[in-house]
Design a protein around this motif. Structure first.
Motif, PDB file in Angstrom:
ATOM      1  N   THR A   1      72.441  43.555  -2.189  1.00 32.17           N
ATOM      2  CA  THR A   1      73.616  42.674  -2.194  1.00 32.17           C
ATOM      3  C   THR A   1      73.321  41.323  -1.552  1.00 32.17           C
ATOM      4  N   SER A   2      72.209  41.231  -0.814  1.00 32.10           N
ATOM      5  CA  SER A   2      71.845  39.922  -0.247  1.00 32.10           C
ATOM      6  C   SER A   2      70.330  39.884   0.017  1.00 32.10           C
ATOM      7  N   LEU A   3      69.796  38.658   0.105  1.00 33.86           N
ATOM      8  CA  LEU A   3      68.352  38.434   0.161  1.00 33.86           C
ATOM      9  C   LEU A   3      67.713  39.105   1.369  1.00 33.86           C
ATOM     10  N   HIS A   4      68.357  39.031   2.522  1.00 37.21           N
ATOM     11  CA  HIS A   4      67.775  39.549   3.772  1.00 37.21           C
ATOM     12  C   HIS A   4      68.488  40.821   4.238  1.00 37.21           C
ATOM     13  N   GLN A   5      69.050  41.525   3.275  1.00 36.10           N
ATOM     14  CA  GLN A   5      69.773  42.770   3.587  1.00 36.10           C
ATOM     15  C   GLN A   5      68.885  43.772   4.320  1.00 36.10           C
ATOM     16  N   ARG A   6      69.426  44.364   5.371  1.00 39.05           N
ATOM     17  CA  ARG A   6      68.687  45.393   6.105  1.00 39.05           C
ATOM     18  C   ARG A   6      69.090  46.777   5.600  1.00 39.05           C
ATOM     19  N   ILE A   7      68.197  47.758   5.860  1.00 44.01           N
ATOM     20  CA  ILE A   7      68.501  49.102   5.357  1.00 44.01           C
ATOM     21  C   ILE A   7      67.735  50.137   6.183  1.00 44.01           C
ATOM     22  N   GLY A   8      68.286  51.335   6.282  1.00 49.50           N
ATOM     23  CA  GLY A   8      67.549  52.424   6.926  1.00 49.50           C
ATOM     24  C   GLY A   8      66.420  52.859   6.008  1.00 49.50           C
ATOM     25  N   LEU A   9      65.268  53.183   6.580  1.00 56.02           N
ATOM     26  CA  LEU A   9      64.099  53.481   5.742  1.00 56.02           C
ATOM     27  C   LEU A   9      63.359  54.698   6.299  1.00 56.02           C
ATOM     28  N   ILE A  10      63.130  55.655   5.406  1.00 57.10           N
ATOM     29  CA  ILE A  10      62.355  56.856   5.734  1.00 57.10           C
ATOM     30  C   ILE A  10      61.361  57.054   4.597  1.00 57.10           C
ATOM     31  N   PHE A  11      60.066  57.178   4.913  1.00 54.34           N
ATOM     32  CA  PHE A  11      59.106  57.334   3.802  1.00 54.34           C
ATOM     33  C   PHE A  11      57.916  58.187   4.252  1.00 54.34           C
ATOM     34  N   GLY A  12      57.189  58.694   3.236  1.00 55.36           N
ATOM     35  CA  GLY A  12      55.948  59.418   3.512  1.00 55.36           C
ATOM     36  C   GLY A  12      55.835  60.701   2.731  1.00 55.36           C
ATOM     37  N   SER A  13      55.285  61.717   3.344  1.00 60.82           N
ATOM     38  CA  SER A  13      55.017  63.013   2.694  1.00 60.82           C
ATOM     39  C   SER A  13      56.306  63.581   2.122  1.00 60.82           C
ATOM     40  N   ARG A  14      56.269  63.915   0.820  1.00 64.54           N
ATOM     41  CA  ARG A  14      57.524  64.167   0.131  1.00 64.54           C
ATOM     42  C   ARG A  14      58.298  65.360   0.690  1.00 64.54           C
ATOM     43  N   ASN A  15      57.614  66.398   1.143  1.00 62.19           N
ATOM     44  CA  ASN A  15      58.366  67.580   1.613  1.00 62.19           C
ATOM     45  C   ASN A  15      59.136  67.296   2.897  1.00 62.19           C
ATOM     46  N   GLU A  16      58.609  66.377   3.712  1.00 61.81           N
ATOM     47  CA  GLU A  16      59.336  66.009   4.943  1.00 61.81           C
ATOM     48  C   GLU A  16      60.486  65.056   4.640  1.00 61.81           C
ATOM     49  N   VAL A  17      60.249  64.086   3.754  1.00 61.79           N
ATOM     50  CA  VAL A  17      61.336  63.154   3.397  1.00 61.79           C
ATOM     51  C   VAL A  17      62.467  63.926   2.697  1.00 61.79           C
ATOM     52  N   ASP A  18      62.094  64.879   1.851  1.00 62.00           N
ATOM     53  CA  ASP A  18      63.128  65.699   1.186  1.00 62.00           C
ATOM     54  C   ASP A  18      63.934  66.476   2.206  1.00 62.00           C
ATOM     55  N   ARG A  19      63.260  66.995   3.247  1.00 61.65           N
ATOM     56  CA  ARG A  19      63.974  67.757   4.294  1.00 61.65           C
ATOM     57  C   ARG A  19      64.975  66.853   5.025  1.00 61.65           C
ATOM     58  N   ILE A  20      64.515  65.630   5.373  1.00 67.90           N
ATOM     59  CA  ILE A  20      65.391  64.692   6.091  1.00 67.90           C
ATOM     60  C   ILE A  20      66.597  64.332   5.215  1.00 67.90           C
ATOM     61  N   GLN A  21      66.321  64.097   3.926  1.00 67.16           N
ATOM     62  CA  GLN A  21      67.424  63.730   3.009  1.00 67.16           C
ATOM     63  C   GLN A  21      68.410  64.903   2.876  1.00 67.16           C
ATOM     64  N   ALA A  22      67.876  66.140   2.864  1.00 71.35           N
ATOM     65  CA  ALA A  22      68.759  67.323   2.765  1.00 71.35           C
ATOM     66  C   ALA A  22      69.650  67.419   4.009  1.00 71.35           C
ATOM     67  N   TYR A  23      69.090  67.085   5.182  1.00 73.94           N
ATOM     68  CA  TYR A  23      69.907  67.117   6.418  1.00 73.94           C
ATOM     69  C   TYR A  23      71.030  66.080   6.332  1.00 73.94           C
ATOM     70  N   HIS A  24      70.716  64.911   5.735  1.00 74.00           N
ATOM     71  CA  HIS A  24      71.754  63.861   5.623  1.00 74.00           C
ATOM     72  C   HIS A  24      72.841  64.273   4.640  1.00 74.00           C
ATOM     73  N   ASN A  25      72.430  64.983   3.592  1.00 78.92           N
ATOM     74  CA  ASN A  25      73.393  65.283   2.520  1.00 78.92           C
ATOM     75  C   ASN A  25      74.066  66.634   2.693  1.00 78.92           C
ATOM     76  N   ALA A  26      73.634  67.399   3.773  1.00 79.59           N
ATOM     77  CA  ALA A  26      74.298  68.692   4.025  1.00 79.59           C
ATOM     78  C   ALA A  26      75.713  68.404   4.514  1.00 79.59           C
ATOM     79  N   PRO A  27      76.662  69.311   4.240  1.00 79.67           N
ATOM     80  CA  PRO A  27      78.025  69.099   4.747  1.00 79.67           C
ATOM     81  C   PRO A  27      77.975  68.986   6.275  1.00 79.67           C
TER      82      PRO A  27
END
Ligand code: AHG
Ligand code: MN
Ligand code: MN
Ligand code: MN
Length: 346
Positions: free
Chosen positions: A319-345
Motif C-alpha cells: 500500500t506504500s513504498l516504505h511499508q513495514r511488515i512482519g517477516l518470518i522466513f527459512g526452513s519450510r517446516n518451521e515457518v509452516d509451524r509458526i504460521q499454524a500457531y498464528h492461524n490457530a483459533p
C-alpha cells in the motif's frame, strides 16, 4: 587462479539463462550486470573500512548532527554512498523506468538524457548499516519488477506490486568473501567475487534450504512486545526436548538480515522479525518492497518459505513504498509451524 578449468561467470550464467527466451532483448541481463557492478563497487568501499573514510554517520543538513532518512534512521556515510552507486551505475542503461530505495523518500526518476526501459529496480543499498562501524557483515538487497508501458514519470503506485510479480531478486553479502545470490525465477544460485578478476564466479549452484532446522534467529530483547504465537514458538525452541519439541535449538542474531538470510540458505534456519507492539503501527521493522519481498522470493525459490506470520509474504498487496511488515522466513517446516500457531483459533 588461472582459468584453466571451466568456471561459470555471472555473465555466462545470464546468457545461458537468456537462451530460454529466444526473443529476449538482453536488457534484463544488462540490468543485472549493472547491479552486480554496483555491488562490486560497494564491496570495495566496505573492504577499505576506516581507510576509505566511509565509516560513521553522514553529516546532516546545516545544524543537524547527522542526516536522517525517511525511515527515521540515522544514515551512515556508506548508506548514502551505496545508494548513489546503485543509482549512477544503473540509470544510464535504458533498462529502467524508475527506481525506489530505502534511502530515498520518493521514487527516483531516470534523468531525461537517458532512455527509459521496461523494468523497475527497488533496493536496500546497504542492509545492516548498524554493523558497518563494528566490521560485521553487511549487504545490499535488490528486486526487479516490470514497469507498465509508456511510463513518463514513475509514481509510487507503479512499485506497489505483490512479491509474486518480481522478475528477479537477490542480494550481495560483504563478508569474509563477497557473494552475489540471485534468483531469476528458476531457482537460486550463488556467485563468489574473485577479487583478482573482479568477476562473480558460480560457486553455489541451485541452492536448496533444508526443510528442518534447529537454529532460530530473533532479537530476543523485543520479547515483551511479541504476539502470543511468536512467544509460544520461541518458548518451545528455548525449551527444546524438555518441552514440546523433539530437539534442542540454538539461537543466532546478527542484525544484518542479509547475513541471516545467507546462513539460512547455506544450512537452514528460521528468521523472525515479527510485527510487534513495540511499533505503535504494529507493522514490524522490516520493509516489504526492498527487504521482505526480495528475500522472500529467494527463500521460496530455494524450497523455503517466507511469511508475515499469517500469509505468504509474496501475496501481500503493498500500500506504500516504505511499508513495514512482519517477516518470518527459512526452513519450510518451521515457518509452516509458526504460521499454524498464528492461524490457530486464539
Ligand atoms: P537496514 O540496515 O537496511 O536499515 O536494515 C537493518 C535491519 C535488518 O538488516 C536487521 O535484521 C534488522 O534491521 C536488525 O534490527 P534490530 O537492530 O532491531 O535488531
Ligand atoms: Mn536503514
Ligand atoms: Mn535493510
Ligand atoms: Mn539499508
Amino acid at each position: 587462479m588461472p582459468l584453466t578449468q571451466h568456471c561459470t561467470t555471472l555473465t555466462q550464467f545470464l546468457i545461458e539463462e537468456r537462451r530460454r527466451f529466444p526473443d529476449a532483448s538482453g536488457d534484463f541481463n544488462s540490468l543485472i550486470l549493472n547491479v552486480a557492478l554496483a555491488c562490486k563497487s560497494i564491496a570495495r568501499a566496505v573492504a577499505f573500512g576506516a581507510l576509505g573514510g566511509m565509516l560513521g554517520n553522514a553529516a546532516g543538513a546545516e545544524g543537524a548532527d547527522a542526516s536522517v532518512n525517511v525511515q527515521g534512521e540515522t544514515q551512515k556515510k556508506l548508506d548514502i554512498m551505496s545508494n548513489d552507486t546503485f543509482l549512477h551505475v544503473t540509470q544510464w542503461g535504458g533498462q529502467l523506468a524508475g527506481m525506489a530505495s530505502e534511502e530515498l523518500e520518493l521514487p527516483y526518476q531516470i534523468p531525461s538524457q537517458y532512455p527509459k526501459g521496461k523494468y523497475l529496480l527497488v533496493f536496500d543499498p546497504l542492509d545492516g548499516s548498524s554493523n558497518i562501524d563494528v566490521n560485521v557483515s553487511v549487504g545490499s538487497i535488490f528486486s526487479v519488477l516490470r514497469a507498465a508501458d509508456g511510463i513518463e514519470d514513475v509514481k509510487e503506485e507503479d512499485f506497489l506490486q505483490p512479491g509474486s510479480q518480481q522478475v528477479a531478486a537477490g542480494y550481495a553479502i560483504y563478508g569474509p568473501s563477497t557473494m552475489l545470490v540471485l534468483t531469476v525465477g528458476t531457482g537460486v544460485n550463488g556467485f563468489t567475487l574473485d577479487p583478482n578478476l573482479s568477476e562473480f564466479m558460480l560457486t553455489h549452484p541451485d541452492l536448496q534450504i533444508p526443510p528442518d532446522t534447529n537454529e532460530f534467529a530473533i532479537n530476543a530483547s523485543n520479547s515483551r512486545f511479541w504476539e502470543e504465537p511468536i512467544k509460544r514458538y520461541v518458548d518451545e525452541c528455548v525449551a527444546g526436548k524438555s518441552g514440546a519439541r523433539d530437539k534442542d535449538f540454538n539461537m543466532r542474531w546478527i542484525a544484518s538480515m542479509v547475513a541471516e538470510a545467507h546462513r539460512i540458505l547455506m544450512r537452514g534456519g528460521v528468521f523472525m522479525y515479527p510485527r510487534d507492539t513495540k511499533d505503535p503501527s504494529k507493522s514490524g521493522r522490516l520493509r516489504l518492497l526492498y527487504e521482505a519481498n526480495p528475500i522472500g522470493f529467494l527463500m521460496e525459490q530455494a524450497g523455503g518459505r517466507a511469511s508475515t506470520g499469517r500469509q505468504s509474504i509474496m501475496e501481500v498487496q503493498p500500500t506504500s513504498l516504505h511499508q513495514r511488515i512482519g517477516l518470518i522466513f527459512g526452513s519450510r517446516n518451521e515457518v509452516d509451524r509458526i504460521q499454524a500457531y498464528h492461524n490457530a483459533p486464539q
